[in-house]
Design an enzyme around this catalytic site. Sequence first.
Site, mmCIF file in Angstrom:
data_model
loop_
_atom_site.group_PDB
_atom_site.id
_atom_site.type_symbol
_atom_site.label_atom_id
_atom_site.label_comp_id
_atom_site.label_asym_id
_atom_site.label_seq_id
_atom_site.Cartn_x
_atom_site.Cartn_y
_atom_site.Cartn_z
ATOM 1 N N GLU A 128 13.847 45.919 10.405
ATOM 2 C CA GLU A 128 13.683 46.000 9.184
ATOM 3 C C GLU A 128 12.439 46.622 8.675
ATOM 4 O O GLU A 128 12.352 47.413 7.607
ATOM 5 C CB GLU A 128 13.480 44.372 8.588
ATOM 6 C CG GLU A 128 13.025 44.361 7.014
ATOM 7 C CD GLU A 128 14.469 44.575 6.243
ATOM 8 O OE1 GLU A 128 14.860 45.598 6.370
ATOM 9 O OE2 GLU A 128 14.462 43.468 5.441
ATOM 10 N N THR A 181 13.215 50.738 -0.692
ATOM 11 C CA THR A 181 12.283 49.556 -0.574
ATOM 12 C C THR A 181 10.869 49.811 -0.439
ATOM 13 O O THR A 181 9.867 49.501 -0.941
ATOM 14 C CB THR A 181 12.698 48.549 0.388
ATOM 15 O OG1 THR A 181 13.990 48.024 0.009
ATOM 16 C CG2 THR A 181 11.787 47.218 0.347
HETATM 17 N N1 HSE Z 1 10.305 41.250 -0.609
HETATM 18 C C1 HSE Z 1 10.994 42.544 -0.308
HETATM 19 C C2 HSE Z 1 10.676 43.462 -1.342
HETATM 20 C C3 HSE Z 1 12.218 42.262 -0.228
HETATM 21 O O1 HSE Z 1 10.827 42.958 -2.692
HETATM 22 O O2 HSE Z 1 9.975 44.362 -1.459
HETATM 23 C C4 HSE Z 1 13.031 43.692 0.022
HETATM 24 O O3 HSE Z 1 14.354 43.537 -0.257
#
Ligand code: HSE
Length: 306
Positions: A128, A181
């Site tokens: 990830e 992300t």
């Molecule tokens: N917690 C992470 C973010 C999740 O919001 O960047 C990404 O899917």
Amino acid sequence: MDSIKIFSPSSVANLSCGFDILGLCLETICDEMIIKKSNTPGLRISKIEGEELPMSIEKNVAGVAAKSYLDMYPTDIGIEIEINKKIKSGSGIGSSAASAVGAVFGINELLERKLKKIDLISHAINGEKIASGEAHADNIAPALFGGLSLIRDVKTLDIIRLPVPSELTVTIIHPKLVINTSHAREALSKQVPLKNMIKQTANIAGLISGLFLEDYDLISRSLNDEIIEKDRSLLIPEYFKLKSAALESGALGCGISGSGPSVYALSRSKITAESIAAGFKSVILKTGLDFDIYISKINLDGVKKI
Ligand code: HSE
């Protein structure tokens, strides 16, 4: 056993107030992966369907996660991974986590090792990391374990499975944009005003208490984000209209799913979930964007062999 097929589920991270620490597992959309033994030694990604993604082990989240696992638990058996991506990358519903979790879980099953899911998680997190630039497990943990997860500490893997009130139903809209992300994380402000921190921690405590007490009103009052939504909403066309439509249709709460662009809403029934879907649709149609809408119960099992 020379080959197995894995269903690796999508997930909603953050749940409004719980940035990087809360996530839930969805039933509706899953990646399918086939993990096979091969006469050629080593690890290979032999096929990817549904998306253009790197086949090289070092650049693919499933490859990195699988390699991390195999570096710790080596084998002489050659391994091939086939991925049928149903969860679109950059959609905000845990696409990279599904690939990472599926690869590690699948290899562990194929090799008939008796490791527990908690022993697999660090390898999935390593995968990830290449998608988001940082270790966070709020998609990984729910995709692996199912249900709702609290990640109290990602370094020590202090992960708590939360109760899932039986009526909770999720509606998701995925406006077809791609949000990376790592970019969505870099764009966040690094400072949090004290008053926002107080509201956010109160909401996290309220949400978790609501889950334990099965108190839907408390869950509803707590599904607010005082910190992240402001910056990230700018990346999602008509975000606040989508949110208002969901709340007017009876949602307990509505927010950005992970780093977006998907938007999630929680409700207490399929009928309300369908009204929310109709509300989402009426807003998104005006933007001219393509979209998908899903309704799902919370998946209590997580990744599984089929
Ligand atoms: N917690 C992470 C973010 C999740 O919001 O960047 C990404 O899917």
